[in-house]
Design an enzyme around this catalytic site. Structure first.
Site, short mmCIF file in Angstrom:
data_model
loop_
_atom_site.label_atom_id
_atom_site.label_comp_id
_atom_site.label_asym_id
_atom_site.label_seq_id
_atom_site.Cartn_x
_atom_site.Cartn_y
_atom_site.Cartn_z
N TYR A 11 40.92 32.42 84.38
CA TYR A 11 41.67 33.12 83.22
C TYR A 11 42.45 32.48 82.36
CZ TYR A 11 44.38 36.87 81.19
OH TYR A 11 45.04 38.06 80.33
N ILE A 12 43.79 31.94 83.17
CA ILE A 12 44.60 31.15 82.25
C ILE A 12 44.25 29.77 82.03
CG2 ILE A 12 47.02 30.42 82.20
CD1 ILE A 12 47.49 32.80 84.12
N ASN A 35 36.65 31.69 92.17
CA ASN A 35 37.45 33.00 91.44
C ASN A 35 37.33 32.43 90.08
OD1 ASN A 35 38.67 35.30 91.08
ND2 ASN A 35 40.86 34.54 91.08
N LYS A 84 45.62 33.49 94.32
CA LYS A 84 46.80 34.15 93.54
C LYS A 84 46.82 35.81 93.70
CE LYS A 84 44.57 35.76 89.58
NZ LYS A 84 45.21 36.12 88.13
N SER A 124 55.05 31.28 89.27
CA SER A 124 55.16 32.54 89.36
C SER A 124 56.61 33.25 89.27
CB SER A 124 54.09 33.22 90.08
OG SER A 124 54.22 34.75 89.96
N TYR A 148 51.87 34.14 99.30
CA TYR A 148 51.42 33.84 97.91
C TYR A 148 52.66 33.31 97.20
CZ TYR A 148 50.86 34.04 92.81
OH TYR A 148 50.90 33.64 91.62
N LYS A 152 54.08 29.21 96.48
CA LYS A 152 54.36 28.75 94.84
C LYS A 152 55.58 28.12 95.22
CE LYS A 152 50.81 30.38 92.26
NZ LYS A 152 50.13 29.20 91.64
N PHE A 177 55.34 35.29 83.89
CA PHE A 177 55.82 36.84 84.34
C PHE A 177 54.21 37.33 84.49
CE2 PHE A 177 60.13 37.21 84.95
CZ PHE A 177 60.40 35.85 84.63
N ASN A 178 53.73 38.29 83.48
CA ASN A 178 52.44 39.09 83.92
C ASN A 178 51.68 38.83 82.55
OD1 ASN A 178 54.56 40.38 85.31
ND2 ASN A 178 52.73 41.43 86.16
N ASN A 198 45.70 43.64 89.59
CA ASN A 198 46.53 43.77 88.53
C ASN A 198 46.46 45.21 87.63
OD1 ASN A 198 46.37 40.27 88.60
ND2 ASN A 198 47.88 41.63 89.34
N LEU A 199 47.43 45.28 86.89
CA LEU A 199 47.27 46.70 85.89
C LEU A 199 46.37 46.60 84.71
CD1 LEU A 199 48.53 49.62 85.58
CD2 LEU A 199 50.16 48.39 84.22
C1 WQD Z 1 52.27 45.42 87.47
C2 WQD Z 1 52.61 47.10 87.45
C3 WQD Z 1 52.52 47.85 89.75
C4 WQD Z 1 48.03 47.97 89.53
C5 WQD Z 1 51.61 40.31 90.32
C6 WQD Z 1 51.99 39.09 91.38
C7 WQD Z 1 52.38 37.99 90.07
C8 WQD Z 1 51.09 37.91 89.04
C9 WQD Z 1 50.97 39.02 88.53
C10 WQD Z 1 49.67 35.99 90.27
C11 WQD Z 1 53.47 47.30 88.82
C12 WQD Z 1 51.59 48.76 88.92
C13 WQD Z 1 49.24 47.83 89.13
C14 WQD Z 1 47.52 49.41 89.61
C15 WQD Z 1 49.87 50.17 89.19
N1 WQD Z 1 49.78 36.97 89.62
N2 WQD Z 1 50.26 48.71 89.00
N3 WQD Z 1 48.59 50.44 89.44
O1 WQD Z 1 52.64 42.90 90.84
O2 WQD Z 1 54.07 42.52 88.62
O3 WQD Z 1 52.73 40.86 89.61
O4 WQD Z 1 50.43 39.85 89.47
O5 WQD Z 1 50.34 34.98 89.56
O6 WQD Z 1 52.61 36.62 91.01
O7 WQD Z 1 52.89 39.32 91.96
O8 WQD Z 1 51.48 42.65 88.52
O9 WQD Z 1 49.62 43.94 87.54
O10 WQD Z 1 49.70 44.07 89.85
O11 WQD Z 1 51.39 45.30 88.68
O12 WQD Z 1 50.60 51.27 89.38
O13 WQD Z 1 46.37 49.75 90.00
O14 WQD Z 1 51.52 47.91 87.58
O15 WQD Z 1 52.90 48.67 90.88
O16 WQD Z 1 54.50 48.12 88.70
P1 WQD Z 1 52.79 42.17 89.48
P2 WQD Z 1 50.44 43.96 88.68
#
Ligand code: WQD
Length: 338
Positions: A11-12, A35, A84, A124, A148, A152, A177-178, A198-199
């Site tokens: 992806y990135i 992946n 990851k 990260s 994980y 890092k 960050f995200n 991820n969200l």
């Molecule tokens: C974001 C927010 C969840 C999914 C992780 C890794 C980080 C990087 C990015 C790799 C949070 C909420 C999420 C869902 C939800 N990965 N959420 N429902 O956890 O901040 O970071 O991914 O490099 O290293 O730690 O990202 O997108 O998983 O969550 O409510 O189905 O969305 O609780 O608040 P996160 P995320």
């Protein structure tokens, strides 16, 4: 510069290949497609109207790396390849230490042997663990809370030790960050295997009808609306940050650490509302229990990268959501349709 991009089909990685080519550099990719998908690289070639040499295999293979360095005059390496998923890392720590730490050590040793001195590492914000306050600066305490994140952190420390031992080594550590969103063309984007952790990709799959509803992990955090707050950054801003870091720091050996974020905190509910507004699709959700290991708030102070690299994120939340939706709606099953 001629850059080796490990995990360049990811992806990135794929977005960074485009940013590097558009900045006038040339790239070589090594990827094992564990992946990622070869189709992503084919689309990078189409978008950039150029060919990208590809070596399929494990970045932890010394022989493969020696072959690449013997066949290409590499000026620097950007190292994305690795595992990851936070949850998976708890179940399979040895896999994560092998893929993320051991492979990185082999890469660093082979680079030194080949006389390649510049390494940009995909780190990260997870290395900060649960921050004592926000926004987070690079001198904040680090302390990962899962294998994980620890993998890092260990690679960051290996790079800093190598920079002390080898005065020619240039260790550029970028703490993401995200990352979210997709290239404006809609031809490449985030294509997670299975159920997205991820969200943003999960919301995108709800919007396109692949998932029925979003589970929001926790509605009782000490935040503005009770849901988790993160620093979402457009993947193209992130990619451009890599090109800027290489251009600014190449030939300046030492250890350099930068947050790559926007500095803005966005809640889960903010993201759901933005996605519904931009996609014009309903995003049904349920608020459920908190996800173990999640922190309430995590967003960057982006000042160091702005001051030293002359780089800052420029794309808005709407840009992030619109580009994600363009990718998802044009490719409902990711690269698999190809
Ligand atoms: C974001 C927010 C969840 C999914 C992780 C890794 C980080 C990087 C990015 C790799 C949070 C909420 C999420 C869902 C939800 N990965 N959420 N429902 O956890 O901040 O970071 O991914 O490099 O290293 O730690 O990202 O997108 O998983 O969550 O409510 O189905 O969305 O609780 O608040 P996160 P995320």
């Amino acid at each position: 510069m001629h850059i080796l991009v490990t995990g360049g089909a990811g992806y990135i990685g794929s977005h960074t290949c485009i940013a590097l080519i558009e900045a006038g550099h040339t790239v070589v990719v090594v990827d094992d497609f564990s992946n990622s998908h070869p189709e992503a690289l084919k689309r990078v070639e189409t978008i950039c109207e150029t060919s990208v040499p590809l070596y399929q295999g494990d970045v932890g293979s010394r022989a493969l790396l020696e072959q690449i360095f013997s066949e290409h005059n590499i000026d620097g390496v950007i190292h994305f390849a690795g595992s990851k998923a936070v949850g998976e890392s708890v179940e399979k720590p040895m896999l994560y230490y092998r893929n993320n730490v051991t492979a990185s050590q082999v890469l660093i040793e082979t680079m030194q042997h080949a006389g390649v001195h510049t390494l940009v590492f995909s780190s990260s914000a997870t290395v900060y663990g649960d921050p004592h306050s926000v926004p987070i600066a690079e001198d904040f305490p680090v302390g990962a809370t899962n294998p994980y994140g620890r993998s890092k952190l260990v690679v960051e420390q290996i790079m800093q030790d190598q920079a002390v031992a080898n005065s020619a080594f240039n260790a550029i550590i970028l703490r993401y960050f995200n990352p979210v969103g997709a290239h404006a063309s809609g031809k490449i984007g985030e294509d997670p295997n299975g159920i997205p952790n991820n969200l943003m990709p999960f919301i995108a799959q709800v919007a396109v009808g692949k998932r029925s509803e979003l589970s929001i992990f926790g509605g009782d955090y000490p935040t503005k609306d009770g849901t988790g707050v993160r620093d979402y950054i457009h993947v193209c801003d992130l990619a451009e940050g890599h090109a800027k870091a290489l251009e600014t720091l190449h030939g300046k050996p030492g250890a350099h650490i930068f947050n790559l974020g926007t500095g803005a905190g966005v809640s889960v509910l903010d993201m759901v509302k933005a996605y519904a507004r931009v996609s014009q699709r309903p995003i049904p959700y349920q608020i459920v229990a908190r996800r173990p290991g999640d922190v309430a708030q995590c967003y960057a102070s982006p000042d160091h990268a702005k001051t030293v690299l002359g780089w800052q994120a420029v794309r808005s939340l709407d840009d992030m959501v619109a580009s994600s939706w363009r990718w998802q709606s044009s490719n409902p099953h990711g690269y698999r349709e190809a």
